[in-house]
Design a protein around this motif. Structure first.
Motif, PDB file in Angstrom:
ATOM      1  N   GLY A 183       0.830  -1.194   0.000  1.00 51.49           N
ATOM      2  CA  GLY A 183       0.000   0.000   0.000  1.00 51.49           C
ATOM      3  C   GLY A 183       0.864   1.243   0.000  1.00 51.49           C
ATOM      4  O   GLY A 183       2.071   1.199   0.263  1.00 51.49           O
ATOM      5  N   VAL A 184       0.253   2.398  -0.265  1.00 52.98           N
ATOM      6  CA  VAL A 184       1.010   3.624  -0.476  1.00 52.98           C
ATOM      7  C   VAL A 184       1.641   4.172   0.803  1.00 52.98           C
ATOM      8  O   VAL A 184       2.573   4.981   0.737  1.00 52.98           O
ATOM      9  CB  VAL A 184       0.142   4.720  -1.130  1.00 52.98           C
ATOM     10  N   SER A 192       4.875  12.784  -3.630  1.00 52.83           N
ATOM     11  CA  SER A 192       5.487  12.446  -4.918  1.00 52.83           C
ATOM     12  C   SER A 192       4.357  12.220  -5.912  1.00 52.83           C
ATOM     13  O   SER A 192       3.229  11.874  -5.534  1.00 52.83           O
ATOM     14  CB  SER A 192       6.364  11.197  -4.818  1.00 52.83           C
ATOM     15  N   LEU A 193       4.651  12.382  -7.178  1.00 52.08           N
ATOM     16  CA  LEU A 193       3.625  12.275  -8.215  1.00 52.08           C
ATOM     17  C   LEU A 193       2.952  10.908  -8.182  1.00 52.08           C
ATOM     18  O   LEU A 193       1.724  10.800  -8.283  1.00 52.08           O
ATOM     19  CB  LEU A 193       4.250  12.529  -9.592  1.00 52.08           C
ATOM     20  N   THR A 194       3.732   9.850  -8.006  1.00 47.50           N
ATOM     21  CA  THR A 194       3.195   8.492  -8.057  1.00 47.50           C
ATOM     22  C   THR A 194       2.120   8.253  -7.011  1.00 47.50           C
ATOM     23  O   THR A 194       1.215   7.460  -7.222  1.00 47.50           O
ATOM     24  CB  THR A 194       4.332   7.473  -7.849  1.00 47.50           C
ATOM     25  N   HIS A 195       2.225   8.971  -5.880  1.00 48.17           N
ATOM     26  CA  HIS A 195       1.327   8.689  -4.771  1.00 48.17           C
ATOM     27  C   HIS A 195       0.145   9.648  -4.682  1.00 48.17           C
ATOM     28  O   HIS A 195      -0.632   9.571  -3.733  1.00 48.17           O
ATOM     29  CB  HIS A 195       2.120   8.691  -3.457  1.00 48.17           C
ATOM     30  N   HIS A 196      -0.009  10.541  -5.650  1.00 50.84           N
ATOM     31  CA  HIS A 196      -1.213  11.359  -5.702  1.00 50.84           C
ATOM     32  C   HIS A 196      -2.430  10.462  -5.924  1.00 50.84           C
ATOM     33  O   HIS A 196      -2.347   9.437  -6.621  1.00 50.84           O
ATOM     34  CB  HIS A 196      -1.126  12.373  -6.844  1.00 50.84           C
ATOM     35  N   TYR A 197      -3.556  10.852  -5.386  1.00 48.25           N
ATOM     36  CA  TYR A 197      -4.773  10.052  -5.509  1.00 48.25           C
ATOM     37  C   TYR A 197      -5.106   9.750  -6.970  1.00 48.25           C
ATOM     38  O   TYR A 197      -5.410   8.605  -7.337  1.00 48.25           O
ATOM     39  CB  TYR A 197      -5.945  10.790  -4.847  1.00 48.25           C
ATOM     40  N   ALA A 239       0.014  -0.875  -4.869  1.00 55.05           N
ATOM     41  CA  ALA A 239      -1.416  -1.143  -5.009  1.00 55.05           C
ATOM     42  C   ALA A 239      -2.222   0.032  -4.452  1.00 55.05           C
ATOM     43  O   ALA A 239      -1.765   0.720  -3.535  1.00 55.05           O
ATOM     44  CB  ALA A 239      -1.778  -2.420  -4.254  1.00 55.05           C
ATOM     45  N   PRO A 240      -3.421   0.264  -4.965  1.00 56.11           N
ATOM     46  CA  PRO A 240      -4.242   1.387  -4.511  1.00 56.11           C
ATOM     47  C   PRO A 240      -4.929   1.099  -3.182  1.00 56.11           C
ATOM     48  O   PRO A 240      -6.152   0.986  -3.092  1.00 56.11           O
ATOM     49  CB  PRO A 240      -5.249   1.563  -5.651  1.00 56.11           C
ATOM     50  N   MET A 241      -4.137   0.939  -2.140  1.00 52.58           N
ATOM     51  CA  MET A 241      -4.645   0.752  -0.780  1.00 52.58           C
ATOM     52  C   MET A 241      -3.692   1.471   0.170  1.00 52.58           C
ATOM     53  O   MET A 241      -2.549   1.772  -0.196  1.00 52.58           O
ATOM     54  CB  MET A 241      -4.745  -0.736  -0.436  1.00 52.58           C
ATOM     55  N   THR A 242      -4.146   1.753   1.367  1.00 52.49           N
ATOM     56  CA  THR A 242      -3.337   2.510   2.310  1.00 52.49           C
ATOM     57  C   THR A 242      -2.296   1.632   3.001  1.00 52.49           C
ATOM     58  O   THR A 242      -1.114   1.957   3.026  1.00 52.49           O
ATOM     59  CB  THR A 242      -4.238   3.169   3.370  1.00 52.49           C
ATOM     60  N   ARG A 243      -2.752   0.523   3.578  1.00 58.25           N
ATOM     61  CA  ARG A 243      -1.867  -0.367   4.337  1.00 58.25           C
ATOM     62  C   ARG A 243      -1.849  -1.759   3.738  1.00 58.25           C
ATOM     63  O   ARG A 243      -2.814  -2.188   3.132  1.00 58.25           O
ATOM     64  CB  ARG A 243      -2.360  -0.509   5.783  1.00 58.25           C
TER      65      ARG A 243
END
Length: 350
Positions: A183-184, A192-197, A239-243
């Protein structure tokens, strides 16, 4: 006067640091004596993390070793790579117990560290002093230690999934392939750009292909268990998840073994280690099933057609992959029950 162990957290405004706060607030033997941030000194911790309002009162301290000597017994370093290399030796020399969550003391070779982390390595004398704190495997070395290097998040999930097999001699060491997803939150709170929503939502991507800095850590630990050099293929994905981390490991087996034999061998290896849970045949874990907890869940599938074993290992990257394992190591250092302050955190579901 409290007889609790006094703990300082350096890097308290990062995700690892604030998770240490959450977990340590529930620890019966520890009190948080200092929360420290060089970038936010003088500001209330609740300014950056409003969820701590009226829970953590006071302002963030700056880094002052002499002050820490007076106020604290143990220091958690939740700092970016490269910071602890210079700071940890000063803390150790001051007589403080140190648990470093960064990667600065994990690799025993300074040359390898510099190649993969792109930072100047720490003093070799202190690298040698640092005990690698993979609790379930090297716990006896952690007991009574003064300086712990906490494992990385990917290595924790991967090594717990692989080491029993390597230790038993059942793994073809030339065949190991690791496909891991995170997760992010694993990238920290920086921007960083990659981690923008809009970049990560509804997206799934590989990154640092064949260049991830956790590769040599995995190889070093496996080599130590195997008694010979081990080289792995290790690919990470965002992956598009937090943890959460899910590490899918592929390895060919030496000899003929059934899936039931593999599962039973793992259960025996981790017997009594309450934070590793081995799944029954045909059951594979998901990241949501360990979310917010210090558990590592592991499942297996043996493909008789190819002779290859698939191992699925999941953790919460911020807990078992960072803050939770650091507290687990603290418990071992202090001679306390390994689960103290951690067993109360059952996974959050859904």
């Amino acid at each position: 006067m409290s007889n609790k162990l006094r703990a300082a957290i350096i890097g308290a405004t990062g995700y690892g640091g604030v998770e240490l706060i959450r977990l340590l607030l529930a620890h019966p033997n520890v009190e948080i004596s200092q929360v420290i941030s060089s970038s936010s000194a003088g500001t209330p911790i609740a300014d950056g993390y409003p969820h701590l309002n009226e829970i953590m009162v006071g302002t963030l301290d700056g880094i002052d070793v002499e002050q820490m000597k007076q106020k604290s017994d143990v220091v958690f370093l939740a700092t970016p790579h490269g910071v602890a290399a210079a700071l940890a030796p000063k803390l150790v020399d001051a007589g403080l117990k140190v648990i470093d969550i960064s990667g600065d003391f994990r690799l025993k070779s300074g040359e390898v560290y510099e190649k993969w982390y792109k930072h100047k390595p720490a003093d070799p004398a202190y690298v040698e002093k640092a005990v690698y704190g993979l609790s379930e495997v090297f716990g006896e070395e952690v007991r009574g230690a003064e300086f712990i290097s906490n494992p990385g998040c990917f290595p924790t999930a991967t090594l717990l999934g692989l080491i029993p097999l390597v230790n038993k001699g059942w793994a073809d060491l030339s065949s190991i392939i690791i496909d891991a997803k995170t997760g992010v939150s694993g990238a920290g709170r920086g921007l960083s750009l990659t981690h923008h929503y809009s970049e990560i939502n509804e997206n799934f991507l590989a990154y640092k292909v064949n260049k991830h800095q956790h590769t040599p850590e995995i190889e070093q630990a496996l080599g130590r268990i195997a008694g010979e050099d081990v080289v792995v293929t290790f690919t990470t994905h965002l992956a598009p998840m937090t943890r959460g981390i899910l590490s899918t490991i592929y390895v060919k087996l030496n000899g003929t073994h059934t899936e039931d034999e593999v599962i039973e061998m793992y259960r025996q290896y981790y017997e009594g280690r309450r934070f590793v849970r081995i799944r029954a045949q045909g059951k594979w874990p998901a990241t949501k099933e360990v979310w917010g907890s210090n558990y590592c869940d592991i499942g297996f599938s043996l493909d008789e057609r190819t002779g290859r074993l698939t191992i699925v290992s999941v953790i919460d990257n911020v807990v078992k992959g960072a803050a939770g394992q650091a507290i687990q190591n603290l418990n071992l250092m202090m001679g306390w029950e390994e689960t103290t302050g951690l067993a109360i955190f059952t996974p959050v579901y859904p």
